[in-house]
Design an enzyme around this catalytic site. Structure first.
Site, PDB file in Angstrom:
ATOM      1  CG  ASP A   1       4.829   2.741  10.722  1.00  0.00           C
ATOM      2  OD1 ASP A   1       4.212   3.631  10.787  1.00  0.00           O
ATOM      3  OD2 ASP A   1       5.617   3.031   9.206  1.00  0.00           O
TER       4      ASP A   1
ATOM      5  NE  ARG B   1       3.120  -7.571   7.048  1.00  0.00           N
ATOM      6  CZ  ARG B   1       4.354  -6.655   6.193  1.00  0.00           C
ATOM      7  NH1 ARG B   1       4.142  -7.021   5.234  1.00  0.00           N
ATOM      8  NH2 ARG B   1       4.123  -5.285   6.707  1.00  0.00           N
ATOM      9  NE  ARG B   2       7.386  -2.624   7.776  1.00  0.00           N
ATOM     10  CZ  ARG B   2       9.108  -1.963   8.790  1.00  0.00           C
ATOM     11  NH1 ARG B   2      10.426  -2.644   7.872  1.00  0.00           N
ATOM     12  NH2 ARG B   2       8.875  -1.743  10.088  1.00  0.00           N
TER      13      ARG B   2
ATOM     14  CB  SER C   1      -1.076  -0.011   1.041  1.00  0.00           C
ATOM     15  OG  SER C   1       0.047  -0.232   2.413  1.00  0.00           O
ATOM     16  CG  HIS C   2       2.483   2.885   2.146  1.00  0.00           C
ATOM     17  ND1 HIS C   2       2.359   2.375   2.881  1.00  0.00           N
ATOM     18  CD2 HIS C   2       1.573   4.479   2.129  1.00  0.00           C
ATOM     19  CE1 HIS C   2       1.412   2.828   3.642  1.00  0.00           C
ATOM     20  NE2 HIS C   2       1.178   4.357   3.712  1.00  0.00           N
TER      21      HIS C   2
ATOM     22  CG  PHE D   1       0.681  10.023  -0.198  1.00  0.00           C
ATOM     23  CD1 PHE D   1      -0.393  10.034   0.566  1.00  0.00           C
ATOM     24  CD2 PHE D   1       0.211   9.883  -1.593  1.00  0.00           C
ATOM     25  CE1 PHE D   1      -1.646   9.528  -0.358  1.00  0.00           C
ATOM     26  CE2 PHE D   1      -1.368   9.516  -2.461  1.00  0.00           C
ATOM     27  CZ  PHE D   1      -2.391   9.910  -1.274  1.00  0.00           C
TER      28      PHE D   1
ATOM     29  N   PRO E   1       5.972  -6.935  15.475  1.00  0.00           N
ATOM     30  CG  PRO E   1       6.624  -4.674  16.774  1.00  0.00           C
ATOM     31  CD  PRO E   1       6.538  -6.049  17.564  1.00  0.00           C
TER      32      PRO E   1
ATOM     33  N   GLY F   1      -4.748   3.821   2.485  1.00  0.00           N
ATOM     34  CA  GLY F   1      -4.405   2.833   1.256  1.00  0.00           C
ATOM     35  C   GLY F   1      -4.937   1.066   1.351  1.00  0.00           C
ATOM     36  CG  ASP F   2      -4.121  -1.390   4.235  1.00  0.00           C
ATOM     37  OD1 ASP F   2      -3.190  -1.616   2.866  1.00  0.00           O
ATOM     38  OD2 ASP F   2      -3.225  -1.018   5.323  1.00  0.00           O
TER      39      ASP F   2
ATOM     40  CB  THR G   1      -4.902   7.304   8.882  1.00  0.00           C
ATOM     41  OG1 THR G   1      -4.251   7.096   7.680  1.00  0.00           O
ATOM     42  CG2 THR G   1      -6.601   7.187   8.209  1.00  0.00           C
TER      43      THR G   1
ATOM     44  CB  ALA H   1       5.985   3.105   5.444  1.00  0.00           C
TER      45      ALA H   1
HETATM   46  P1  NDP Z   1      -0.652  -2.870  10.397  1.00  0.00           P
HETATM   47  O1  NDP Z   1      -2.110  -2.756  11.099  1.00  0.00           O
HETATM   48  O2  NDP Z   1      -0.211  -3.776   8.697  1.00  0.00           O
HETATM   49  O3  NDP Z   1       0.834  -2.913  11.089  1.00  0.00           O
HETATM   50  C1  NDP Z   1       0.588  -2.324  12.231  1.00  0.00           C
HETATM   51  C2  NDP Z   1       2.601  -2.508  13.340  1.00  0.00           C
HETATM   52  O4  NDP Z   1       2.128  -3.582  13.328  1.00  0.00           O
HETATM   53  C3  NDP Z   1       2.895  -3.486  12.355  1.00  0.00           C
HETATM   54  O5  NDP Z   1       4.635  -2.967  12.421  1.00  0.00           O
HETATM   55  C4  NDP Z   1       3.081  -4.420  12.026  1.00  0.00           C
HETATM   56  O6  NDP Z   1       4.482  -5.535  11.665  1.00  0.00           O
HETATM   57  C5  NDP Z   1       2.643  -5.185  13.215  1.00  0.00           C
HETATM   58  N1  NDP Z   1       1.496  -6.580  13.219  1.00  0.00           N
HETATM   59  C6  NDP Z   1       1.080  -6.388  12.683  1.00  0.00           C
HETATM   60  N2  NDP Z   1       0.381  -7.828  12.802  1.00  0.00           N
HETATM   61  C7  NDP Z   1       1.353  -8.550  14.087  1.00  0.00           C
HETATM   62  C8  NDP Z   1       0.535  -8.571  14.799  1.00  0.00           C
HETATM   63  N3  NDP Z   1       0.368 -10.143  15.198  1.00  0.00           N
HETATM   64  N4  NDP Z   1       1.937  -8.978  16.406  1.00  0.00           N
HETATM   65  C9  NDP Z   1       2.689  -8.580  16.220  1.00  0.00           C
HETATM   66  N5  NDP Z   1       2.923  -6.662  15.248  1.00  0.00           N
HETATM   67  C10 NDP Z   1       2.029  -7.144  14.421  1.00  0.00           C
HETATM   68  O7  NDP Z   1      -0.085  -1.114  10.338  1.00  0.00           O
HETATM   69  P2  NDP Z   1      -1.180  -0.096   9.336  1.00  0.00           P
HETATM   70  O8  NDP Z   1      -2.121  -0.856   8.200  1.00  0.00           O
HETATM   71  O9  NDP Z   1      -1.885   0.749  10.766  1.00  0.00           O
HETATM   72  O10 NDP Z   1      -0.001   1.282   8.957  1.00  0.00           O
HETATM   73  C11 NDP Z   1       0.084   0.620   7.459  1.00  0.00           C
HETATM   74  C12 NDP Z   1       1.220   1.975   7.233  1.00  0.00           C
HETATM   75  O11 NDP Z   1       0.555   2.907   6.668  1.00  0.00           O
HETATM   76  C13 NDP Z   1       1.981   2.278   8.231  1.00  0.00           C
HETATM   77  O12 NDP Z   1       3.413   1.510   7.556  1.00  0.00           O
HETATM   78  C14 NDP Z   1       1.908   3.252   8.821  1.00  0.00           C
HETATM   79  O13 NDP Z   1       3.217   4.412   8.476  1.00  0.00           O
HETATM   80  C15 NDP Z   1       1.419   4.241   6.731  1.00  0.00           C
HETATM   81  N6  NDP Z   1       0.538   5.622   6.985  1.00  0.00           N
HETATM   82  C16 NDP Z   1       1.278   6.353   6.335  1.00  0.00           C
HETATM   83  C17 NDP Z   1       0.150   7.498   6.860  1.00  0.00           C
HETATM   84  C18 NDP Z   1       0.507   8.670   6.123  1.00  0.00           C
HETATM   85  O14 NDP Z   1      -0.316   9.275   5.869  1.00  0.00           O
HETATM   86  N7  NDP Z   1       2.261   9.045   5.717  1.00  0.00           N
HETATM   87  C19 NDP Z   1      -1.117   7.359   7.494  1.00  0.00           C
HETATM   88  C20 NDP Z   1      -1.313   6.483   7.973  1.00  0.00           C
HETATM   89  C21 NDP Z   1      -1.176   5.358   7.307  1.00  0.00           C
HETATM   90  P3  NDP Z   1       4.469  -5.911  10.271  1.00  0.00           P
HETATM   91  O15 NDP Z   1       4.828  -5.215   9.342  1.00  0.00           O
HETATM   92  O16 NDP Z   1       5.718  -6.655  10.405  1.00  0.00           O
HETATM   93  O17 NDP Z   1       3.367  -6.175   9.884  1.00  0.00           O
END
Ligand code: NDP
Length: 328
Positions: A175, A304-305, A44-45, A118, A301, A184-185, A157, A120
């Site tokens: 993050d 996965r990435r 999504s990014h 826009f 956290p 985006g999701d 968000t 991460a």
């Molecule tokens: P997610 O809900 O997918 O993930 C949030 C965090 O939780 C990640 O670090 C993820 O690690 C971790 N995580 C997920 N599942 C687990 C688990 N089961 N156990 C432990 N940790 C877990 O992300 P969001 O949808 O909240 O956000 C997505 C992105 O969107 C972010 O990078 C954010 O910066 C970006 N964003 C940017 C905006 C902007 O204006 N610039 C606005 C809003 C969001 P992992 O990645 O390894 O799964």
């Protein structure tokens, strides 16, 4: 789906941005941001965002020739003047001075202003943790999220990212958006006709819905964790807005161009734990993180990435995205 290497993804991003009025430095920085997202499986990014970056250039929302500058405005405080450019180059220029200042002072912060965001936030906090520092970042957006109990979008968000250095030279990072899922999701779910998780948002009449399109069509998103996530979204508005002399999400909306990166600021902070706790902090941190890694059912956290990163990048990019980019 089409197979692409990271080099292909970077080149496509850089060329498309330059073809649409971005200078070489900005195009390269944004292409690096998108490529890193694709590499880590954060689609999504990744290239998904390229049409919006181009729209920003074409509609005069973003300055493709911005030359961000870094100014020290207090002993531990930096200010980046983003010149209405994309956040990527401004952030790349902030990292070294911020890390150096945190190394000297123990703690330092940076307010990035007049940027178009826009992306991460993990790239900037990971860059700090790779230098042995603790990194923290927040940014606002434009209003998509209603405060707890409300029906009117007021908060962005609003993501928050944190990174911590690991003893093996790696980093821990989370993050996360303050909304249940990122905007985006919601867009990707709506595009693909897949329901969003329950609790993601309300439709235009204030009814809970799992239809992403209904959320996009006049509805609102909700903060994670009810009033607790709503408080964090509010804090992020204050830290990335009033505290660094930038706009709140609802103020950014007044000049926002729909579908383009958001105008506003980002708060970035670095702490040197060798100054706050001594060199033992690293081993002590490992004791906690190791317990999480060893616990059945739990994971860190960012794991996965980082696992995607270790594989060397994505194999597949959506045909729909490539068609949209080809049209640019
Ligand atoms: P997610 O809900 O997918 O993930 C949030 C965090 O939780 C990640 O670090 C993820 O690690 C971790 N995580 C997920 N599942 C687990 C688990 N089961 N156990 C432990 N940790 C877990 O992300 P969001 O949808 O909240 O956000 C997505 C992105 O969107 C972010 O990078 C954010 O910066 C970006 N964003 C940017 C905006 C902007 O204006 N610039 C606005 C809003 C969001 P992992 O990645 O390894 O799964």
């Amino acid at each position: 789906m089409a197979g692409m290497t990271l080099e292909d993804i970077y080149s496509l991003g850089e060329k498309t941005l330059m073809d649409n009025g971005c200078d070489a430095a900005n195009a390269a920085a944004v292409a690096r941001t998108m490529t890193a997202a694709e590499r880590d499986g954060s689609q999504s990014h990744g290239l998904f965002r390229l049409p919006a970056y181009v729209k920003g250039l074409r509609e005069g929302n973003a300055n493709g020739s911005a030359d961000p500058t870094v100014e020290q405005i207090a002993p531990s405080v930096l200010k980046v003047h983003g010149q209405e450019g994309f956040a990527s180059l401004a952030l790349e220029r902030a990292i070294s001075p911020l890390a150096d200042l945190a190394g000297q002072q123990g703690i330092a912060m940076c307010g990035l202003t007049r940027i178009r965001h826009f992306a991460a936030l993990w790239p900037e906090v990971e860059a700090l943790a790779e230098r042995g520092l603790v990194g923290f970042a927040v940014t606002a957006a434009i209003p998509y999220v209603a405060p707890a109990g409300g029906r009117e979008a007021l908060f962005g968000t609003n993501p928050m990212a944190f990174a911590w250095p690991r003893a093996d030279g790696g980093v821990l990072a989370f993050d996360q958006a303050a909304s249940v899922i990122a905007r985006g999701d919601v867009m990707i779910h709506a595009r693909d006709g897949v329901p969003v998780p329950e609790g993601t948002g309300l439709d235009k009449d204030g009814n809970p819905t799992t239809d992403g399109q209904a959320i996009l069509d006049g509805g609102v998103q909700l903060a994670f964790g009810g009033y607790k996530g709503s408080a964090i979204a509010m804090m992020i508005e204050l830290m990335a807005g009033a505290m660094i002399g930038e706009v709140f999400s609802f103020e950014a909306k007044k000049t926002a161009v729909p579908g383009c990166p958001f105008n506003g600021g980002e708060f970035l902070m670095a702490i040197d734990p060798t100054k706050t706790a001594g060199a033992d902090f690293l081993a002590h941190g490992e004791e906690l993180l190791g317990k999480i890694e060893d616990m059945e059912g739990a994971r860190l956290p960012g794991a996965r990435r980082h696992a995607n990163r270790a594989k060397g990048g994505p194999a597949e990019v959506s045909d729909k995205i490539l068609e949209a980019i080809a049209a640019l």
